[in-house]
Enzyme design. Structure first.
Site: not given
Ligand code: LLP
Length: 426
Positions: A288, A356
């Site tokens: 992602g 706030c």
């Molecule tokens: N697959 C699963 C099962 C996941 O839980 C996630 C992300 C991904 C793939 C994708 O991961 P990436 O390649 O994006 O690292 N809100 C947080 C990140 C939460 C990620 C949750 N899971 C932030 O802003 O850092």
């Protein structure tokens, strides 16, 4: 001719955000002009940067049978999802809503993997009825629910078992998911027994193992260890007659938010591929952040500048935790820059939002050419987990989003209005 122009431009120039005559531009489009037309706060994404980053991952894994399922949770605006699909990605959906978005963006069910630690029966039924590629199951209870729902429909669901390997991703604790103390997956030691338990279940077929140890991972060792552990387990299961056909190694590859070097897509492939090579298992990936974070900025204007007793200089923006939660939730660092080339003495300031809450701080102790009311600022690397985590706190309206593609820009999500917001209420 235009097509060749585009290809040549993609090859010879760096895609994404760069300075043009001192001012920040997105693939040649002046951000100042986009903000003047669409107002702020505003997310702007580069289609060329998204394509280049996606292709870097696809190329790095090209030597091995694989499929890349873009994690919609990072950014699921329809135009972005469509763009990823046009590049050849599948989708990783984490809720019924993300499945709906995937379908509306043109993904077919067999291109969708369905993940998530708490899927409702309605969501599972939706996934089974559609016939998604796999449901990544998180517990024995969930497999039992899938089995019952599939049997009632006289079908058999393809399931991958999410394994918790008890590996420390060495990322921020809030986004590390692979330790036994985390809520995710089933303990690695229980997998063989679970597969035995469900071997004869008429409604489920366990065809894969899934792992995702965390996000914003910049040390590849935990990912290497996790892939070795899961492939060893998959081989063991296959020898025992379980028809495992793939391993899903999740997402997690980090980016550089502050300019320090981080592993490339090729380093990532070099860390994961040795474990799967020769196994005959298809590889599934769910990136992602790495695909889209650097391909987006959040544009915001300075509303006020004030010095508080004690000498802290606060620069108050029209964007804050409602538009970008990452700094407040994970103490995440994002570069904050002037969009225009301003020549003023440098000063150290705290960049804050208008909400706030004292935690509504986007950056502390930032050296900047002294900001003034009306200045346009860019918060960098906000393409992932930015707009998708926005909220209406303080009755603030969701920001607009713009995509720059081939030298032109268009609004891909209009700014929310107060009528949009109140349409749901009596
Ligand atoms: N697959 C699963 C099962 C996941 O839980 C996630 C992300 C991904 C793939 C994708 O991961 P990436 O390649 O994006 O690292 N809100 C947080 C990140 C939460 C990620 C949750 N899971 C932030 O802003 O850092």
């Amino acid at each position: 001719m235009r097509r060749w122009d585009k290809i040549i431009r993609l090859i010879v120039t760096e895609t994404g955000f760069s300075r043009k005559g001192g001012a920040l531009a997105c693939d040649g489009v002046a951000l100042r002009a986009v903000a003047a037309a669409e107002n702020t706060p505003l997310y702007v994404y580069s289609a060329a940067a998204i394509s280049a980053r996606y292709r870097a991952i696809a190329d790095a894994f090209a030597s091995y049978p694989h499929s890349i399922h873009y994690a919609l949770k990072a950014n699921s605006t329809l135009a972005i999802a469509r763009l990823l699909r046009s590049l050849g990605a599948g989708a990783d959906a984490n809720s019924g809503g993300e499945i709906d978005v995937a379908l509306r963006a043109g993904f077919i069910p067999t291109e969708i993997v369905f993940t998530g630690v708490g899927k409702t029966s309605a969501e599972l039924a939706q996934a089974i009825d559609l016939g998604v590629m796999t449901i990544n199951a998180e517990s024995t209870g969930e497999i039992e629910r899938i089995d019952a729902l599939a049997r009632a429909r006289e079908t058999r669901a393809r399931v991958a078992l999410r394994v918790n390997p008890d590996i420390d991703a060495r990322s921020h604790p809030h986004i590390s998911t692979g330790l036994k103390t985390n809520k995710f997956g089933v303990p690695i030691g229980a997998v063989v027994e679970i597969c035995r338990q469900f071997a004869a279940a008429p409604g489920v077929e366990i065809v894969g193992l899934h792992i995702h140890v965390g996000s914003q991972i910049t040390d590849l060792e935990p990912l290497r260890q996790a892939s070795e552990a899961i492939v060893t387990l998959a081989r063991q299961l296959r020898d025992a007659g379980v028809p495992i056909d793939h391993v899903d190694l999740g997402g997690g590859l980090g980016i550089s938010y502050d300019g320090t070097p981080v592993p490339s897509a090729r380093d990532y492939a070099d860390a994961l591929l040795p474990a799967v090579r020769g196994s005959g298992l298809k590889l599934v990936l769910e990136p992602g952040r790495n695909v889209i974070a650097p391909a987006g900025v959040l544009l915001s204007r300075v509303i006020d500048v004030k010095e508080q007793p004690g000498g802290r200089l606060f620069v108050i923006l029209d964007a804050g935790m409602t538009e970008l939660m990452r700094p407040m939730l994970y103490s995440a660092y994002h570069r904050i820059e002037h969009v225009d080339a301003v020549e003023r003495p440098e000063t150290v300031c705290d960049i804050v939002g208008p909400l706030c809450e004292s935690s509504d701080t986007l950056g502390t102790d930032r050296p900047l050419a002294r900001p003034e009311v009306g200045d346009l600022m860019a918060v960098r690397d906000t393409g992932a987990y930015g707009a998708v985590m926005a909220s209406n706190y303080n009755r603030r309206l969701m920001p607009a989003e713009v995509l720059v593609d081939d030298g032109r820009w268009s609004v891909i999500r209009r700014r929310q209005t107060i009528d949009d917001l109140l349409a749901l209420e009596t």
